[in-house]
Design a protein around this motif. Structure first.
Motif, PDB file in Angstrom:
ATOM      1  N   PRO A  63      -7.289  -9.124 -22.227  1.00  0.00           N
ATOM      2  CA  PRO A  63      -6.852 -10.478 -22.567  1.00  0.00           C
ATOM      3  C   PRO A  63      -5.809 -10.474 -23.686  1.00  0.00           C
ATOM      4  CG  PRO A  63      -9.237 -10.359 -22.424  1.00  0.00           C
ATOM      5  CD  PRO A  63      -8.727  -8.955 -22.370  1.00  0.00           C
ATOM      6  N   THR A  64      -4.972 -11.475 -23.695  1.00  0.00           N
ATOM      7  CA  THR A  64      -3.892 -11.577 -24.686  1.00  0.00           C
ATOM      8  C   THR A  64      -4.447 -11.596 -26.104  1.00  0.00           C
ATOM      9  OG1 THR A  64      -2.630 -12.836 -23.064  1.00  0.00           O
ATOM     10  CG2 THR A  64      -1.848 -12.910 -25.333  1.00  0.00           C
ATOM     11  N   LEU A  65      -5.545 -12.304 -26.318  1.00  0.00           N
ATOM     12  CA  LEU A  65      -6.145 -12.393 -27.647  1.00  0.00           C
ATOM     13  C   LEU A  65      -6.579 -11.022 -28.156  1.00  0.00           C
ATOM     14  CD1 LEU A  65      -7.095 -14.231 -29.959  1.00  0.00           C
ATOM     15  CD2 LEU A  65      -9.258 -14.476 -28.741  1.00  0.00           C
ATOM     16  N   VAL A  66      -7.189 -10.226 -27.314  1.00  0.00           N
ATOM     17  CA  VAL A  66      -7.640  -8.883 -27.706  1.00  0.00           C
ATOM     18  C   VAL A  66      -6.422  -7.995 -27.981  1.00  0.00           C
ATOM     19  CG1 VAL A  66      -8.975  -6.858 -26.996  1.00  0.00           C
ATOM     20  CG2 VAL A  66      -9.781  -9.150 -26.399  1.00  0.00           C
ATOM     21  N   GLU A  67      -5.384  -8.141 -27.184  1.00  0.00           N
ATOM     22  CA  GLU A  67      -4.161  -7.363 -27.405  1.00  0.00           C
ATOM     23  C   GLU A  67      -3.505  -7.712 -28.738  1.00  0.00           C
ATOM     24  OE1 GLU A  67      -0.040  -6.370 -25.016  1.00  0.00           O
ATOM     25  OE2 GLU A  67      -1.737  -7.218 -23.926  1.00  0.00           O
ATOM     26  N   GLU A  68      -3.521  -8.999 -29.105  1.00  0.00           N
ATOM     27  CA  GLU A  68      -2.967  -9.421 -30.394  1.00  0.00           C
ATOM     28  C   GLU A  68      -3.752  -8.816 -31.559  1.00  0.00           C
ATOM     29  OE1 GLU A  68      -2.925 -13.679 -30.324  1.00  0.00           O
ATOM     30  OE2 GLU A  68      -1.321 -13.759 -28.833  1.00  0.00           O
ATOM     31  N   VAL A  69      -5.067  -8.759 -31.423  1.00  0.00           N
ATOM     32  CA  VAL A  69      -5.904  -8.159 -32.462  1.00  0.00           C
ATOM     33  C   VAL A  69      -5.579  -6.671 -32.588  1.00  0.00           C
ATOM     34  CG1 VAL A  69      -8.310  -7.526 -32.989  1.00  0.00           C
ATOM     35  CG2 VAL A  69      -7.756  -9.855 -32.295  1.00  0.00           C
ATOM     36  N   LEU A  70      -5.415  -5.987 -31.472  1.00  0.00           N
ATOM     37  CA  LEU A  70      -5.052  -4.570 -31.503  1.00  0.00           C
ATOM     38  C   LEU A  70      -3.687  -4.351 -32.154  1.00  0.00           C
ATOM     39  CD1 LEU A  70      -6.273  -3.370 -28.007  1.00  0.00           C
ATOM     40  CD2 LEU A  70      -6.925  -2.359 -30.181  1.00  0.00           C
ATOM     41  N   ASP A  71      -2.721  -5.218 -31.838  1.00  0.00           N
ATOM     42  CA  ASP A  71      -1.376  -5.097 -32.416  1.00  0.00           C
ATOM     43  C   ASP A  71      -1.385  -5.236 -33.938  1.00  0.00           C
ATOM     44  OD1 ASP A  71      -0.061  -4.572 -30.042  1.00  0.00           O
ATOM     45  OD2 ASP A  71       0.387  -6.682 -29.642  1.00  0.00           O
ATOM     46  N   LYS A  72      -2.380  -5.928 -34.470  1.00  0.00           N
ATOM     47  CA  LYS A  72      -2.488  -6.108 -35.927  1.00  0.00           C
ATOM     48  C   LYS A  72      -3.160  -4.921 -36.605  1.00  0.00           C
ATOM     49  CE  LYS A  72      -2.434 -11.079 -35.600  1.00  0.00           C
ATOM     50  NZ  LYS A  72      -3.161 -12.333 -35.706  1.00  0.00           N
ATOM     51  N   GLY A  73      -3.533  -3.912 -35.823  1.00  0.00           N
ATOM     52  CA  GLY A  73      -4.120  -2.705 -36.402  1.00  0.00           C
ATOM     53  C   GLY A  73      -5.638  -2.735 -36.511  1.00  0.00           C
ATOM     54  N   ILE A  74      -6.285  -3.702 -35.872  1.00  0.00           N
ATOM     55  CA  ILE A  74      -7.746  -3.796 -35.897  1.00  0.00           C
ATOM     56  C   ILE A  74      -8.298  -3.057 -34.676  1.00  0.00           C
ATOM     57  CG2 ILE A  74      -9.708  -5.375 -35.819  1.00  0.00           C
ATOM     58  CD1 ILE A  74      -7.805  -7.400 -37.238  1.00  0.00           C
ATOM     59  N   ALA A  75      -9.239  -2.176 -34.913  1.00  0.00           N
ATOM     60  CA  ALA A  75      -9.808  -1.355 -33.839  1.00  0.00           C
ATOM     61  C   ALA A  75     -10.714  -2.193 -32.940  1.00  0.00           C
ATOM     62  CB  ALA A  75     -10.592  -0.198 -34.429  1.00  0.00           C
ATOM     63  N   VAL A  76     -10.709  -1.839 -31.652  1.00  0.00           N
ATOM     64  CA  VAL A  76     -11.571  -2.471 -30.649  1.00  0.00           C
ATOM     65  C   VAL A  76     -12.440  -1.371 -30.051  1.00  0.00           C
ATOM     66  CG1 VAL A  76     -11.568  -3.672 -28.432  1.00  0.00           C
ATOM     67  CG2 VAL A  76      -9.923  -4.314 -30.179  1.00  0.00           C
ATOM     68  N   TYR A  77     -13.702  -1.703 -29.797  1.00  0.00           N
ATOM     69  CA  TYR A  77     -14.680  -0.721 -29.343  1.00  0.00           C
ATOM     70  C   TYR A  77     -15.150  -1.041 -27.926  1.00  0.00           C
ATOM     71  CZ  TYR A  77     -14.866   0.394 -34.307  1.00  0.00           C
ATOM     72  OH  TYR A  77     -14.536   0.758 -35.579  1.00  0.00           O
ATOM     73  N   PHE A  78     -15.279   0.002 -27.118  1.00  0.00           N
ATOM     74  CA  PHE A  78     -15.808  -0.112 -25.763  1.00  0.00           C
ATOM     75  C   PHE A  78     -17.006   0.824 -25.632  1.00  0.00           C
ATOM     76  CE2 PHE A  78     -11.315  -1.132 -25.412  1.00  0.00           C
ATOM     77  CZ  PHE A  78     -11.323  -2.282 -24.643  1.00  0.00           C
ATOM     78  N   VAL A  79     -17.961   0.457 -24.776  1.00  0.00           N
ATOM     79  CA  VAL A  79     -19.138   1.290 -24.540  1.00  0.00           C
ATOM     80  C   VAL A  79     -19.358   1.419 -23.034  1.00  0.00           C
ATOM     81  CG1 VAL A  79     -21.625   1.550 -24.913  1.00  0.00           C
ATOM     82  CG2 VAL A  79     -20.222   0.511 -26.680  1.00  0.00           C
TER      83      VAL A  79
END
Length: 193
Positions: A47-63
């Motif tokens: 999603p665009t929102l998750v991509e924006e968070v990643l672009d700001k340097g915040i890590a995203v976690y998947f399991v």
């Protein structure tokens, strides 16, 4: 009735989810050496929102989690193996590269522990690596019967519990943070090439 219709017109319309649902497109069990491994593929759009968070340097976690069962005619199926793979995806602004950390245990801020680290030039390359869950060790051949068909339950999700606290509070009711795929199938143990 007209007052109710008028009030409904003032309320904001619910936002449509920008992402298509995630789905598990492939699952197979393989025998290699003395172990049994699960390989799976997941398909989803970030999603665009998750991509924006990643672009700001915040890590995203998947399991990615998997459970393997042995069928029993006299009782419920017995769980033979349960494994998980934790993935941390982050943008490195200084190098302008994407970093993916992969670990069998949750990745915390206290340290990465024993993780596999990979760097990618683009987000799409990094996401392709996240979507392919390869060689997830389910157990030893001595514990898992080779000639039987085993029920396997596989789950893949975006782990929002590891995001910074302000994001966890603000994401209530937002469908963009809901990336979940699950599949249960009866699989034979095949030989690896």
């Amino acid at each position: 009735m007209t007052a109710l219709t008028l009030l409904a017109g003032w309320l904001p319309a619910p936002a449509a989810a920008q992402s298509s649902p995630a789905e598990v497109t492939q699952m197979k069990l393989e025998r290699s050496g003395d172990g049994v491994y699960l390989t799976a593929a997941v398909q989803f759009e970030l999603p665009t929102l998750v991509e924006e968070v990643l672009d700001k340097g915040i890590a995203v976690y998947f399991v990615a989690e998997a459970e393997l069962y042995r069928e029993r005619w006299y009782w419920t199926d017995a769980r033979v193996a349960q494994v998980a793979r934790h993935m941390r995806l982050a943008y490195q602004p200084l190098t302008r590269r994407w970093r993916l950390n992969v670990s069998p245990v949750p990745i915390t801020n206290a340290g990465f522990g024993a993780t596999l680290n990979q760097n990618f030039d683009t987000l799409s390359d990094a996401l392709e690596a996240v979507k392919r869950v390869g060689r997830l060790r389910m157990g030893d051949l001595s514990d898992i019967s080779e000639d039987a068909i085993h029920p396997v339950q596989f789950r893949f999700r975006l782990d929002t519990s590891q995001l910074p606290r302000p994001f966890q509070i603000g994401m209530a009711g937002q469908a963009d943070w809901n990336i979940v795929a699950e599949r249960t199938a009866k699989l034979p143990v095949g030989k690896s090439p």
